[in-house]
Scaffold this active site. Sequence first.
Site, PDB file in Angstrom:
ATOM      1  N   ASN A   1       7.984   7.611  -9.861  1.00  0.00           N
ATOM      2  CA  ASN A   1       8.318   6.317  -9.271  1.00  0.00           C
ATOM      3  C   ASN A   1       7.107   5.376  -9.261  1.00  0.00           C
ATOM      4  OD1 ASN A   1      10.223   4.615  -7.800  1.00  0.00           O
ATOM      5  ND2 ASN A   1       8.809   4.905  -6.112  1.00  0.00           N
TER       6      ASN A   1
ATOM      7  N   VAL B   1       0.812  -1.214   0.000  1.00  0.00           N
ATOM      8  CA  VAL B   1       0.000   0.000   0.000  1.00  0.00           C
ATOM      9  C   VAL B   1       0.854   1.276   0.000  1.00  0.00           C
ATOM     10  CG1 VAL B   1      -2.046  -0.997   1.047  1.00  0.00           C
ATOM     11  CG2 VAL B   1      -0.229  -0.159   2.510  1.00  0.00           C
ATOM     12  N   GLY B   2       2.132   1.162   0.322  1.00  0.00           N
ATOM     13  CA  GLY B   2       2.985   2.351   0.388  1.00  0.00           C
ATOM     14  C   GLY B   2       3.124   3.050  -0.964  1.00  0.00           C
ATOM     15  N   CYS B   3       3.409   4.365  -0.930  1.00  0.00           N
ATOM     16  CA  CYS B   3       3.522   5.157  -2.160  1.00  0.00           C
ATOM     17  C   CYS B   3       4.909   5.052  -2.782  1.00  0.00           C
ATOM     18  CB  CYS B   3       3.233   6.626  -1.891  1.00  0.00           C
ATOM     19  SG  CYS B   3       1.498   7.016  -1.978  1.00  0.00           S
ATOM     20  N   VAL B   4       5.917   4.786  -1.974  1.00  0.00           N
ATOM     21  CA  VAL B   4       7.275   4.798  -2.520  1.00  0.00           C
ATOM     22  C   VAL B   4       7.912   3.425  -2.338  1.00  0.00           C
ATOM     23  CG1 VAL B   4       9.560   5.821  -2.333  1.00  0.00           C
ATOM     24  CG2 VAL B   4       7.550   7.231  -2.029  1.00  0.00           C
TER      25      VAL B   4
END
Lengths: 104, 170
Positions: free
Chosen positions: B43, A101-104
Amino acid sequence: MTVAAVAGREVHVDEEGFLTQYDEWDEELAKTLAANIGIELTEAHMKAVRFLRADFKQTGETPTLRRCTNVGGFPTKDLFQLFPAKPAKKMAYVAGLPKPVGCV
Amino acid sequence: MTQTMTAPAPVPTFETESGGRKLCIICSKGSLDMAYPGLILANAALGEGIETHIFFTFWGFDIITKKTMADLKFTAVGNPATHMPNMVMGLPGMTALATHMMKKQMDGIDVPAVPEFLELITDAGGHLWACRLSADMMHLGAADLYDRVEGIISATDFIELSAGAQIIFV
């Protein structure tokens, strides 16, 4: 979440086909999951998958790509080669984990 | 005797080439808070298998200039969203403080520093381009820029490069 068959075995999956029960996964199942998305599982794939599993167990979250690189020590480039185009999601699928779920 | 058959599990589609989708992001600002949106989106797009190009222009040049890239600043002056009084934030040392705070916050949520972020993006197959006019204006050449920048290109080159792409201006 429904019960469905993967490699002749009954497992719990979400509507996209990601496994939802951590303990229903094993390395045999991973081979079938990988084959489903056109990946022939090698030891290099398995190393990354095992990291995902171990990290999930520890943190309760599927690691993002950056975490696989920073914490797991897998170079980003390698992950894109092993699991082309969408490495984070593909690794999670093969590892029987939810999408990160993280963006990066 | 009847036996119920379990349906085979669905398989995610992972449309690998993302239907030829292509994304171009224009980074035109050089403050720390304005560098991140473009880099984070780039990204994310790369992680989805989308061909991604970033074009750095004007103040955005600081993001790829060796001398400045690791040292971008954040100021709360003129930024009402920080909810801080301009007069206070304009005092000496306040920009350094605000920058330090922001870097700490970004690190806390595991967002990499700018140079590391560019490394990540290019490792993932992203393309970095520098604007010719900005380079001329600031008297900078390839040697002054981050070595993974693929080229210094004109506005016309960029328009050509971005044919058929979705464009985001930051």
